[in-house]
Scaffold this motif. Sequence first.
Motif, mmCIF file in Angstrom:
data_model
loop_
_atom_site.group_PDB
_atom_site.id
_atom_site.type_symbol
_atom_site.label_atom_id
_atom_site.label_comp_id
_atom_site.label_asym_id
_atom_site.label_seq_id
_atom_site.Cartn_x
_atom_site.Cartn_y
_atom_site.Cartn_z
ATOM 1 N N VAL A 139 1.446 7.904 -5.209
ATOM 2 C CA VAL A 139 1.259 7.325 -6.284
ATOM 3 C C VAL A 139 0.669 7.896 -7.362
ATOM 4 O O VAL A 139 1.591 8.384 -9.068
ATOM 5 N N GLU A 140 0.019 9.047 -7.220
ATOM 6 C CA GLU A 140 -0.201 10.253 -8.362
ATOM 7 C C GLU A 140 0.853 11.154 -8.640
ATOM 8 O O GLU A 140 0.926 11.038 -9.617
ATOM 9 N N ARG A 168 -4.243 10.079 -12.354
ATOM 10 C CA ARG A 168 -5.887 10.265 -11.171
ATOM 11 C C ARG A 168 -6.612 8.544 -11.227
ATOM 12 O O ARG A 168 -6.864 8.007 -10.055
ATOM 13 N N SER A 206 1.035 -0.940 -0.259
ATOM 14 C CA SER A 206 0.221 0.304 0.624
ATOM 15 C C SER A 206 0.828 1.219 0.399
ATOM 16 O O SER A 206 2.396 1.394 0.698
ATOM 17 N N VAL A 251 -5.316 5.659 -9.533
ATOM 18 C CA VAL A 251 -5.326 6.172 -7.930
ATOM 19 C C VAL A 251 -6.204 5.581 -7.452
ATOM 20 O O VAL A 251 -7.249 4.817 -6.636
ATOM 21 N N ARG A 252 -7.683 5.830 -8.192
ATOM 22 C CA ARG A 252 -9.171 6.125 -8.373
ATOM 23 C C ARG A 252 -9.702 4.650 -7.933
ATOM 24 O O ARG A 252 -10.554 4.373 -7.122
ATOM 25 N N ASP A 291 -7.888 1.946 -7.302
ATOM 26 C CA ASP A 291 -7.331 1.619 -6.250
ATOM 27 C C ASP A 291 -7.901 1.664 -4.685
ATOM 28 O O ASP A 291 -8.381 0.617 -3.806
ATOM 29 N N GLU A 295 1.014 5.887 -0.557
ATOM 30 C CA GLU A 295 -0.932 6.512 0.315
ATOM 31 C C GLU A 295 -0.698 7.376 -1.257
ATOM 32 O O GLU A 295 0.016 7.545 -2.606
ATOM 33 N N PRO A 296 -1.815 7.768 -1.523
ATOM 34 C CA PRO A 296 -2.433 7.538 -2.928
ATOM 35 C C PRO A 296 -2.306 8.850 -3.166
ATOM 36 O O PRO A 296 -2.165 9.226 -4.653
#
Length: 107
Positions: free
Chosen positions: A51-52, A65, A45, A68-69, A71, A47-48
């Motif tokens: 990743v973005e 995005r 995992s 990320v969305r 996930d 952090e979003p």
Amino acid sequence: MAHQVGPDGAEQDVRGPRGVRRGRRLAGAGDGVGEVTGREVLHESLEPGDVERALAAAMPVEVARMPVRLDGLIASGAEDRVTDTVERITGRPPGDLRTVLHRDLRP
């Protein structure tokens, strides 16, 4: 999981015998990925926002995005479900990932 057009022309929600869950230890959860590759496979995992930002360095932010969305949806359980579509259309139950990997990837 996939959305395909069925024989009647309608969109079909095609899924295997198990839902998709984030965080499952693939190598030991019955999927067979680790068995076939000989490597441990884990979901880590992140952090979003991290990743973005990393993805946005190589592509437009709107595109970055999307995964990320996706996930986030998987993490919330949106894809942890099964359907009867495969069996309804083919007359056979769906195969699991382990069977496919052993059949198609093992030497």
